[in-house]
Motif scaffolding. Sequence first.
Motif, short mmCIF file in Angstrom:
data_model
loop_
_atom_site.label_atom_id
_atom_site.label_comp_id
_atom_site.label_asym_id
_atom_site.label_seq_id
_atom_site.Cartn_x
_atom_site.Cartn_y
_atom_site.Cartn_z
N ARG A 77 32.06 14.15 -46.65
CA ARG A 77 31.99 12.39 -46.61
C ARG A 77 31.47 11.57 -47.53
NH1 ARG A 77 33.79 8.44 -41.67
NH2 ARG A 77 35.32 6.63 -43.18
N THR A 78 30.23 11.56 -47.60
CA THR A 78 29.07 10.90 -47.92
C THR A 78 29.70 11.34 -49.94
OG1 THR A 78 27.68 9.57 -46.85
CG2 THR A 78 27.05 9.48 -48.52
N TYR A 79 29.16 12.51 -49.97
CA TYR A 79 29.71 12.99 -51.55
C TYR A 79 31.09 13.20 -51.29
CZ TYR A 79 30.02 17.03 -54.67
OH TYR A 79 30.63 17.53 -55.87
N ILE A 141 35.85 19.41 -54.82
CA ILE A 141 36.56 19.64 -53.57
C ILE A 141 35.95 20.74 -51.76
CG2 ILE A 141 38.53 20.20 -52.16
CD1 ILE A 141 39.83 18.84 -55.13
N PHE A 142 35.78 21.31 -52.74
CA PHE A 142 35.51 22.78 -52.17
C PHE A 142 33.80 22.63 -52.50
CE2 PHE A 142 40.04 23.48 -53.47
CZ PHE A 142 40.33 24.14 -51.41
N MET A 143 32.73 22.00 -52.11
CA MET A 143 31.48 22.26 -52.78
C MET A 143 30.89 22.30 -51.37
SD MET A 143 28.87 21.83 -54.88
CE MET A 143 29.90 20.75 -55.81
N TRP A 147 27.41 24.68 -50.47
CA TRP A 147 26.28 24.78 -49.36
C TRP A 147 26.27 25.88 -48.35
CZ3 TRP A 147 28.24 19.10 -48.82
CH2 TRP A 147 27.91 18.07 -50.13
N SER A 148 27.04 25.92 -48.54
CA SER A 148 26.76 27.15 -47.29
C SER A 148 26.38 28.60 -47.32
CB SER A 148 28.41 27.53 -46.51
OG SER A 148 29.34 28.59 -47.60
#
Length: 350
Positions: A77-79, A141-143, A147-148
């Motif tokens: 959300r912050t991102y 959007i799919f960051m 990250w995973s």
Amino acid sequence: MNESRADLGDYLKVFASTAVIMQPIIAWGIQAYPQDQAFQIFAGMTINLVKFTAPAFIYGILFSTTRQWLKQPISYRTYLKRSWWQLFLPTIIWTLLYMLVYPGLVQHGGYGNWWSYLSKFVNGNAAPHLWYNTMMLQFVIFMPVFWSLTRFGKPAKRAFWLGNSSLLFQLVWYVVCSVLIFTPANKQFYWVDRLGVSFLVYGVLGTLSAVHWETIRKLFAKYWLISFMAAIIAYYLTNGELACRHFPVAIQAASYYKPSMMLYDLAVIGIIGALAVNVKSPKINALVHNLSGIAYLAYLSNVFWSRYLWELLQQYFIPQAAVILCYLASWVLSFLSAYLTKKAAKRIRS
């Protein structure tokens, strides 16, 4: 100036935004001088030279974002909130400006109704360079997916497997696109450019480079000559492929969806990576770091300036000179306007 050392992502974003400014100018020149064979050759070689922009941008964005997230993890959300102010809102504003000020720049047909107006707003057809936005913002959007990958690709063997798998997937995707999609009968499939999957390998490699940066930086520094030679070979191949076409040069023939262009893109990323790890000057690194902070805004605005400059300069100069002068002036105006816009936005928000 901020004295923070520029990272690989900063260098890639600055080089990509610098190079992308040339692309629409060359396209206008090709249309304006279809019978000038010398210019057409110059245009074809130039368009191939700067055809690393989208891959470099994606690689750079994913590298910098992932590296920052690894240092200081934040919520999705912050991102997204940060991305709204830095990427999405500027995209909306500039798209509206192009549609209102330069409606003649719309791609793939005009506005028939409100639905077509909205679709061109979203799919990047409001101006010749805005397709980048539709594609690049998908990575934003799919960051969380990337990250995973930082956890999955932390072991070196997994990272090696994942990187090579993404390369193989991208090659297969490009072959499928070249054979089945990008044919003369299927011109409506231009939207494939807008799909993030068409540039997925650069996002994966950018993410993995951030995870294994100490190893990758040594590879960039050690094998820079191999990257340089690979870029020359790939550039020769892409120019040869383009020369097989008739004049005027068909820009679609200089496609990202070719193994030779993929090799060129990766090789140029390797060269820029070697430069990033070898530049020791604090002033140069500070300059690159600061320019990277406004690179996206400069990219958004470049056609706004270059369109007017092109119409003016082509009246007084030979084609090659008009292109070069238009490019240099557009670069200055794009980055200057980006700097002033960012400064004004910061003042308003404070």
